[in-house]
Enzyme design. Structure first.
Site, PDB file in Angstrom:
ATOM      1  N   ASP A 134     -20.666 -43.255  14.568  1.00 53.59           N
ATOM      2  CA  ASP A 134     -21.456 -44.209  13.797  1.00 53.59           C
ATOM      3  C   ASP A 134     -23.435 -44.350  14.310  1.00 53.59           C
ATOM      4  OD1 ASP A 134     -21.699 -46.654  12.257  1.00 53.59           O
ATOM      5  OD2 ASP A 134     -20.622 -47.575  13.126  1.00 53.59           O
ATOM      6  N   ASN A 139     -26.541 -43.666  13.572  1.00 54.94           N
ATOM      7  CA  ASN A 139     -27.593 -43.189  13.380  1.00 54.94           C
ATOM      8  C   ASN A 139     -28.554 -44.530  12.869  1.00 54.94           C
ATOM      9  OD1 ASN A 139     -26.500 -41.351  13.056  1.00 54.94           O
ATOM     10  ND2 ASN A 139     -25.769 -41.101  10.916  1.00 54.94           N
ATOM     11  N   ARG A 180     -34.223 -46.063   8.389  1.00 54.37           N
ATOM     12  CA  ARG A 180     -32.553 -45.858   8.768  1.00 54.37           C
ATOM     13  C   ARG A 180     -32.464 -44.027   8.795  1.00 54.37           C
ATOM     14  NH1 ARG A 180     -28.711 -48.995   9.139  1.00 54.37           N
ATOM     15  NH2 ARG A 180     -27.339 -47.447   7.950  1.00 54.37           N
ATOM     16  N   ASN A 187     -19.780 -46.431   1.319  1.00 57.70           N
ATOM     17  CA  ASN A 187     -20.731 -46.629   1.814  1.00 57.70           C
ATOM     18  C   ASN A 187     -21.630 -46.038   0.527  1.00 57.70           C
ATOM     19  OD1 ASN A 187     -20.340 -44.779   4.898  1.00 57.70           O
ATOM     20  ND2 ASN A 187     -21.288 -46.845   4.657  1.00 57.70           N
ATOM     21  N   ARG A 212     -14.042 -50.359  15.911  1.00 54.61           N
ATOM     22  CA  ARG A 212     -12.927 -50.616  14.631  1.00 54.61           C
ATOM     23  C   ARG A 212     -12.680 -49.035  14.547  1.00 54.61           C
ATOM     24  NH1 ARG A 212     -17.365 -54.001  13.071  1.00 54.61           N
ATOM     25  NH2 ARG A 212     -18.900 -52.596  12.447  1.00 54.61           N
TER      26      ARG A 212
END
Ligand code: IPE
Ligand code: IPE
Ligand code: MG
Length: 262
Positions: free
Chosen positions: A38, A40, A51, A86, A212
């Protein structure tokens, strides 16, 4: 693979990591490591980039960590590449990620083969393009005869979805009279999960600071140890990875029982 580490091309840092990990007793090493890659997007934002540049950089980290796992003789590495949730992201980002998978398979298959890696995809196939699916199947088939590390890529994967698919498979078998409902035990259930045959997850690593599971390996991580870092995935290094493994080696795992007497 040891030749690679000890001989030509192996950096001093790589050799150090291997000799450091050599000191960890075998029974304190995780057999199955799972990583939630996680951060990026946050990495890219921090660099003033879009992004998707973070995803491109993240692939480079994946390559390095995959090789580190091979060098350290990890049995199974599972990485979370794309979740069933996603798809909620903007279409251009989703398309970029799908293209990255495709490129990754084109460019890295030879290296995976050289490293004796067996490849598997966890997750559902619907939603992925026919061309990508073909490439995924071809890559899995090509590496199927290897006897090295199992490399699971969770793509279009959700733990709840996987459990539901497993329940449907078993319900269909029960309806067809192939299995009695009361015979469905943990072993039978595991045999129809995407990870069938793998040992349970020992260690879950999540980068980028969120605490999480995000629907990752809900069944398989039942007794996993967790290791979190603030580092964004593109900045994650083999050194930090070995930190996580060494930390794991110091954990007391009780599995509901009591500490072993010394
Ligand atoms: C993880 O990085 C990669 C995928 C989920 C595909 P993110 O894209 O979630 O990055 P952040 O969490 O927004 O920083
Ligand atoms: C989890 O990351 C999925 C992957 C790393 C592929 P997310 O960025 O999608 O998770 P949330 O949305 O922060 O829970
Ligand atoms: Mg994220």
């Amino acid at each position: 693979m040891w030749k690679k580490i000890l001989g030509f091309g192996a950096s001093k840092e790589e050799q150090d990591l291997v000799s450091l990990y050599d000191k960890v007793p075998e029974d304190r090493r995780p057999r199955h490591v799972a990583i939630i890659m996680d951060g990026n997007g946050r990495w890219a934002e921090g660099q003033g980039l879009i992004r998707t540049a973070g995803h491109a950089q993240g692939v480079k980290t994946l390559e390095r960590i995959m090789e580190t796992c091979v060098d350290l003789h990890i049995e199974v590495l599972t990485v979370y590449a794309f979740s069933t949730e996603n798809w909620k992201r903007p279409r251009p980002e989703v398309d970029f990620l799908m293209n990255l998978f495709s490129e990754y398979l084109d460019k890295k298959i030879q290296k995976m083969d050289d490293n004796h890696v067996r490849l598997r995809f966890l997750g559902r196939e619907d939603g992925m393009s026919e061309a990508l699916l073909q490439k995924m199947h071809a890559a899995v088939d090509r590496l199927a005869g290897n006897d090295g590390m199992v490399f699971n890529i969770a793509a279009n994967y959700g733990g709840q979805d996987e459990i539901l698919r497993a329940a449907q498979t078993l319900a269909a078998r029960a309806k067809a009279g192939e299995i009695a409902p009361e015979d469905i035990d943990e072993d039978v259930f595991e045999s129809v999960l995407d990870t069938a045959g793998d040992p349970p997850v020992d260690l879950v690593i999540r980068t980028s600071g969120d605490l999480r599971l995000s629907n990752f390996l809900l069944w398989q991580a039942a007794y996993a140890e967790f290791w979190f870092t603030q580092t964004n995935w593109p900045d994650f290094t083999p050194e930090e990875f070995v930190d996580a493994l060494v930390d794991f080696a110091h954990r007391k795992r009780r599995f509901g029982g009591l500490d072993k007497k010394k």
